[in-house]
Design a protein around this motif. Sequence first.
Motif, short mmCIF file in Angstrom:
data_model
loop_
_atom_site.label_atom_id
_atom_site.label_comp_id
_atom_site.label_asym_id
_atom_site.label_seq_id
_atom_site.Cartn_x
_atom_site.Cartn_y
_atom_site.Cartn_z
N GLY A 1 1.04 -1.59 0.01
CA GLY A 1 0.08 0.04 0.18
C GLY A 1 0.85 1.04 0.10
N LEU A 2 2.14 0.75 0.61
CA LEU A 2 2.85 2.33 0.39
C LEU A 2 3.16 2.76 -0.81
N LEU A 3 3.78 1.39 -1.83
CA LEU A 3 3.88 1.59 -1.92
C LEU A 3 3.03 2.18 -3.38
N TYR A 4 2.05 1.60 -3.83
CA TYR A 4 0.84 2.36 -4.34
C TYR A 4 0.80 3.81 -4.27
N GLY B 1 3.10 5.62 -5.45
CA GLY B 1 3.42 5.93 -6.94
C GLY B 1 2.09 7.47 -6.80
N MET B 2 1.52 7.15 -6.52
CA MET B 2 -0.01 7.82 -6.78
C MET B 2 0.38 9.36 -7.04
N TRP B 3 1.11 10.09 -5.90
CA TRP B 3 2.10 11.11 -5.08
C TRP B 3 3.21 11.62 -6.17
N LYS B 4 3.86 10.51 -7.38
CA LYS B 4 4.68 10.98 -8.45
C LYS B 4 6.04 11.01 -6.59
N ALA B 5 6.26 10.10 -6.55
CA ALA B 5 6.79 10.35 -4.82
C ALA B 5 7.90 8.94 -5.02
N SER B 6 8.30 7.95 -6.43
CA SER B 6 8.99 7.26 -6.30
C SER B 6 10.39 7.43 -6.46
N HIS B 7 10.68 8.96 -6.94
CA HIS B 7 11.96 8.80 -6.61
C HIS B 7 12.33 10.04 -6.12
N PHE C 1 10.54 -0.69 6.89
CA PHE C 1 10.69 -0.18 5.37
C PHE C 1 11.53 -0.49 4.70
N GLU C 2 12.57 -0.02 4.64
CA GLU C 2 14.10 0.12 4.74
C GLU C 2 14.81 -1.40 4.28
N PHE C 3 14.04 -2.19 5.25
CA PHE C 3 14.29 -3.69 5.88
C PHE C 3 13.71 -4.30 4.90
#
Length: 337
Positions: free
Chosen positions: A169-172, A175-181, A206-208
């Motif tokens: 869900g955090l990945l989605y 991505g919805m808020w264009k925060a992948s980078h 989350f990083e782990f």
Amino acid sequence: MAYNLRSRIDNELMPDDRETFGGEQSEDEGDNVSEQSEFSSKSEPSEDEDLENVTLNQRILEQREQARGRPTTTLRSKNGTKWSTKPRTRVSDRMSTEERNPGPRNGAENCKNVAEFWELLFNQELRNKIVEYTNKQIQHVCAQMMAEGKAMQTFHYETDLVEMNAFIGLLYYSGMWKASHVSIIELWAKENGNTFYHCTMPKNRFEFLASTLRFDVKENRSKNDRFSAIRELWEMFIKNCQHYYEPINTMTVDEQLLSFRGCCLFRIYIKSKPDRYGLKIITLNDAQTYYLVNGIPYLGETGHPKTESSGEFFFRKVTAPIHGRLRAIISLQVFLY
């Protein structure tokens, strides 16, 4: 033509033994009549010429009607053949005449929101596989840390299905808020960060999970298959896509470049594409709704036999689910040669 018809009528109404109005004919008059009859017999048209003249007149009348705005449905040639201007409806034995209504099936028609549809495509069995393979990697990492004498932290523990759903869900959401980078430090920042990430899980956890996320067992990977690391889950996803949807009679085969700049053996570069770098997927889609029915990743020149071209190979493989089902396929020329 008018003169020929008048001569034929005169010959039929006035036979050779007819008498003149004043009595018997004179020799001069008889000579004139005989000359006229000889001329008429010589100028009498044949049946072929009559047919040609009649056909020509009909064509002229049709052209006049067409010039007046009346539609012409039939045309006639010089030999009398009729041609229709309306195209015939062709029915091929290789294409089904049955009308298929595209839409969800096998229980998917009862779904009421996007989350229910998502759970059908990414079902619990698929997500449990991710949890299983990720936990094996976590166990391996924790055992290696203990062997090296490193201290275990509070976020070094195995995961479950609930936490994996939150991670996806955090990945989605990003991505919805264009925060992948955007950096993870900025996303979890206390002052300018988003509280949605804080409420879901800590930054270190989350990083782990991102570093230990696995889709297979590394020891079981095939050396000859570049897609072996994710092939099992990919085939499960494609199977669900085919099971819960009924496509129409017309399908399309095309290629798509998924933007990706990470380390991958089959990452390609296409200058004409907006992202240029990525993973190329050959897809089979519904021509009306663009729904994905099948997809095959392009793994390079080593993924197909030398007896056929790469386009022919991928076209045959991606259309395998609809072989023998009487459906029409629209594709690019690159898949036909």
